[in-house]
Write a protein that holds these residues in place. Structure first.
Motif, PDB file in Angstrom:
ATOM      1  N   ILE A  79     -17.727 -43.634  24.189  1.00  0.00           N
ATOM      2  CA  ILE A  79     -17.025 -43.750  23.108  1.00  0.00           C
ATOM      3  C   ILE A  79     -17.551 -42.977  21.633  1.00  0.00           C
ATOM      4  O   ILE A  79     -18.639 -43.337  21.758  1.00  0.00           O
ATOM      5  CB  ILE A  79     -16.535 -44.994  22.905  1.00  0.00           C
ATOM      6  CG1 ILE A  79     -16.009 -45.728  24.095  1.00  0.00           C
ATOM      7  CG2 ILE A  79     -15.680 -45.342  21.701  1.00  0.00           C
ATOM      8  CD1 ILE A  79     -15.645 -47.488  23.763  1.00  0.00           C
ATOM      9  N   TYR A  80     -16.839 -42.253  21.391  1.00  0.00           N
ATOM     10  CA  TYR A  80     -17.305 -41.393  20.081  1.00  0.00           C
ATOM     11  C   TYR A  80     -16.430 -41.800  18.965  1.00  0.00           C
ATOM     12  O   TYR A  80     -15.113 -41.566  19.205  1.00  0.00           O
ATOM     13  CB  TYR A  80     -17.365 -39.878  20.683  1.00  0.00           C
ATOM     14  CG  TYR A  80     -17.642 -38.836  19.648  1.00  0.00           C
ATOM     15  CD1 TYR A  80     -18.938 -38.863  19.207  1.00  0.00           C
ATOM     16  CD2 TYR A  80     -16.751 -38.155  19.059  1.00  0.00           C
ATOM     17  CE1 TYR A  80     -19.384 -37.875  18.165  1.00  0.00           C
ATOM     18  CE2 TYR A  80     -17.029 -37.220  18.205  1.00  0.00           C
ATOM     19  CZ  TYR A  80     -18.319 -37.024  17.903  1.00  0.00           C
ATOM     20  OH  TYR A  80     -18.887 -36.155  16.717  1.00  0.00           O
ATOM     21  N   THR A  81     -16.826 -41.689  17.974  1.00  0.00           N
ATOM     22  CA  THR A  81     -16.006 -41.729  16.866  1.00  0.00           C
ATOM     23  C   THR A  81     -16.757 -41.097  15.689  1.00  0.00           C
ATOM     24  O   THR A  81     -17.881 -41.594  15.317  1.00  0.00           O
ATOM     25  CB  THR A  81     -15.601 -43.079  16.322  1.00  0.00           C
ATOM     26  OG1 THR A  81     -14.680 -43.162  15.354  1.00  0.00           O
ATOM     27  CG2 THR A  81     -16.896 -44.023  16.000  1.00  0.00           C
ATOM     28  N   SER A  82     -16.245 -40.064  14.792  1.00  0.00           N
ATOM     29  CA  SER A  82     -16.977 -39.217  14.133  1.00  0.00           C
ATOM     30  C   SER A  82     -16.121 -39.145  12.572  1.00  0.00           C
ATOM     31  O   SER A  82     -14.938 -38.865  12.470  1.00  0.00           O
ATOM     32  CB  SER A  82     -17.091 -37.704  14.516  1.00  0.00           C
ATOM     33  OG  SER A  82     -17.711 -36.862  13.478  1.00  0.00           O
ATOM     34  N   HIS A  83     -16.703 -39.688  11.692  1.00  0.00           N
ATOM     35  CA  HIS A  83     -16.176 -39.666  10.177  1.00  0.00           C
ATOM     36  C   HIS A  83     -14.874 -40.437  10.422  1.00  0.00           C
ATOM     37  O   HIS A  83     -13.793 -39.874   9.771  1.00  0.00           O
ATOM     38  CB  HIS A  83     -16.112 -38.402   9.842  1.00  0.00           C
ATOM     39  CG  HIS A  83     -17.453 -37.984   9.394  1.00  0.00           C
ATOM     40  ND1 HIS A  83     -17.695 -37.716   7.946  1.00  0.00           N
ATOM     41  CD2 HIS A  83     -18.395 -37.452   9.910  1.00  0.00           C
ATOM     42  CE1 HIS A  83     -18.941 -37.458   7.563  1.00  0.00           C
ATOM     43  NE2 HIS A  83     -19.382 -37.013   8.933  1.00  0.00           N
ATOM     44  N   VAL A  84     -14.686 -41.580  10.768  1.00  0.00           N
ATOM     45  CA  VAL A  84     -13.649 -42.402  10.866  1.00  0.00           C
ATOM     46  C   VAL A  84     -13.631 -43.837  10.254  1.00  0.00           C
ATOM     47  O   VAL A  84     -12.726 -44.040   9.386  1.00  0.00           O
ATOM     48  CB  VAL A  84     -13.152 -42.680  12.489  1.00  0.00           C
ATOM     49  CG1 VAL A  84     -12.269 -43.684  12.650  1.00  0.00           C
ATOM     50  CG2 VAL A  84     -12.978 -41.399  13.079  1.00  0.00           C
ATOM     51  N   ILE A  85     -15.027 -44.237  10.623  1.00  0.00           N
ATOM     52  CA  ILE A  85     -15.037 -45.659   9.840  1.00  0.00           C
ATOM     53  C   ILE A  85     -14.975 -45.867   8.387  1.00  0.00           C
ATOM     54  O   ILE A  85     -14.760 -47.103   7.928  1.00  0.00           O
ATOM     55  CB  ILE A  85     -16.322 -46.397  10.525  1.00  0.00           C
ATOM     56  CG1 ILE A  85     -17.602 -45.629   9.855  1.00  0.00           C
ATOM     57  CG2 ILE A  85     -16.259 -46.523  11.835  1.00  0.00           C
ATOM     58  CD1 ILE A  85     -18.815 -46.278  10.250  1.00  0.00           C
ATOM     59  N   GLU A  86     -15.272 -44.626   7.731  1.00  0.00           N
ATOM     60  CA  GLU A  86     -15.164 -44.826   6.251  1.00  0.00           C
ATOM     61  C   GLU A  86     -13.903 -45.030   5.752  1.00  0.00           C
ATOM     62  O   GLU A  86     -13.585 -45.285   4.382  1.00  0.00           O
ATOM     63  CB  GLU A  86     -15.952 -43.948   5.390  1.00  0.00           C
ATOM     64  CG  GLU A  86     -15.175 -42.399   5.861  1.00  0.00           C
ATOM     65  CD  GLU A  86     -15.862 -41.693   6.997  1.00  0.00           C
ATOM     66  OE1 GLU A  86     -15.626 -40.406   7.318  1.00  0.00           O
ATOM     67  OE2 GLU A  86     -16.555 -42.413   8.017  1.00  0.00           O
TER      68      GLU A  86
END
Length: 289
Positions: free
Chosen positions: A97-104
């Motif tokens: 699972i990859y998440t890039s510049h999402v949680i902000e």
């Protein structure tokens, strides 16, 4: 000598009316086939959360479908992370699972649910990779009056480039307001997002003097809320230590700092597809299930 022979061979073949084209495996298909069976790859057990324009034939894209992103999104499964509902992935079904510049872009409680869900969905030994803006380095750049750190503002300086986000060119306002936009977008006076609170340069520095780091980040982000029609706004902040805490709370035991192109998984070392968003200002953290 090798390149000379290749050039001669290419000219000979071209004389017969054929074009010689070098085919590059930008998707690293051979590597996927080496590591996984055909049946496994057909299930697309690799998930990009907040995928945007990302595409890979073996990956499943999950994103918040919105007019904000226009035609950018490709082959995505809609999911609203702010709903704090389960990810559309079965238990122990994901390899990566990859998440890039999402949680902000979402609030902290929703991020914790995302991390909890990643733990639930990953297979034993599966990798969860998270990248986000480094709030500590961004703050340090502001304190040091390092205008060059906020280099992306130059992309929104010319007429026609900034009007969907800003009232004026992004680099035409005080550095404190530009920093605020990277942290709590809707509070920045130059941002067109509606907000009852807009903080001036003087008010930003007053808050910094009062609260200090990192409490000022909590204060400012606490004034923000998620806006459905502007999901690209930043409303939460992240550092390595904070990511470690949230991932550990989710149940991950093996959490570590990574770097650009340095994933534990060889599949995510392809910088043409991964870690391509603002690497200079990013933090990279991974957790293994």
């Amino acid at each position: 000598m090798k390149s000379l022979l290749i050039g001669i061979a290419k000219r000979v073949v071209n004389n017969f009316g054929f074009d010689v084209v070098r085919i590059r495996d930008n998707f690293n298909i051979s590597q996927y086939k080496f590591l996984f069976t055909k049946d496994e790859l057909e299930r697309k057990p690799f998930y990009n959360i907040g995928a945007g324009s990302f595409y890979h034939p073996y990956w499943t894209n999950i994103d918040y479908v919105s007019e904000w992103y226009g035609d950018l999104q490709k082959n995505v499964i809609h999911h609203d992370l702010m709903s704090k509902s389960p990810l559309p992935i079965g238990k122990n079904k994901a390899e990566i699972i990859y998440t890039s510049h999402v949680i902000e872009h979402i609030k902290e409680d929703a991020v914790q649910v995302l991390f909890d869900e990643a733990y639930r969905c990953l297979k034993e030994g599966g990798v969860f990779r998270v990248t986000a803006p480094d709030a500590e380095n961004n703050f340090r750049a502001l304190i040091n009056n390092d205008e060059n750190w906020f280099y992306w503002n130059r992309n929104y300086a010319a007429k026609g480039s900034y009007e969907s986000i800003y009232h004026r060119p992004a680099n035409s306002v005080p550095l404190s307001e530009r920093w605020l936009h990277t942290l709590a977008s809707q509070l920045a006076p130059n941002d067109i997002s509606p907000s009852k609170i807009k903080l001036s340069d003087k008010e930003i520095w007053k808050a910094i003097d009062k609260f200090g780091f990192p409490d000022v980040l909590n204060y400012l982000c606490g004034l923000c809320h998620f806006q459905n029609d502007r999901p690209g706004n930043h409303i939460s902040w992240w550092t390595r230590e904070k990511l470690f805490k949230f991932l550990t709370n989710a149940g991950f035991k093996n959490v570590y700092q990574s770097g650009f192109g340095q994933s534990h998984s060889p599949l995510m070392r392809n910088s043409k597809l991964f870690d391509s968003t603002h690497s200079q200002v990013s933090i990279y953290v991974e957790a293994v299930r």
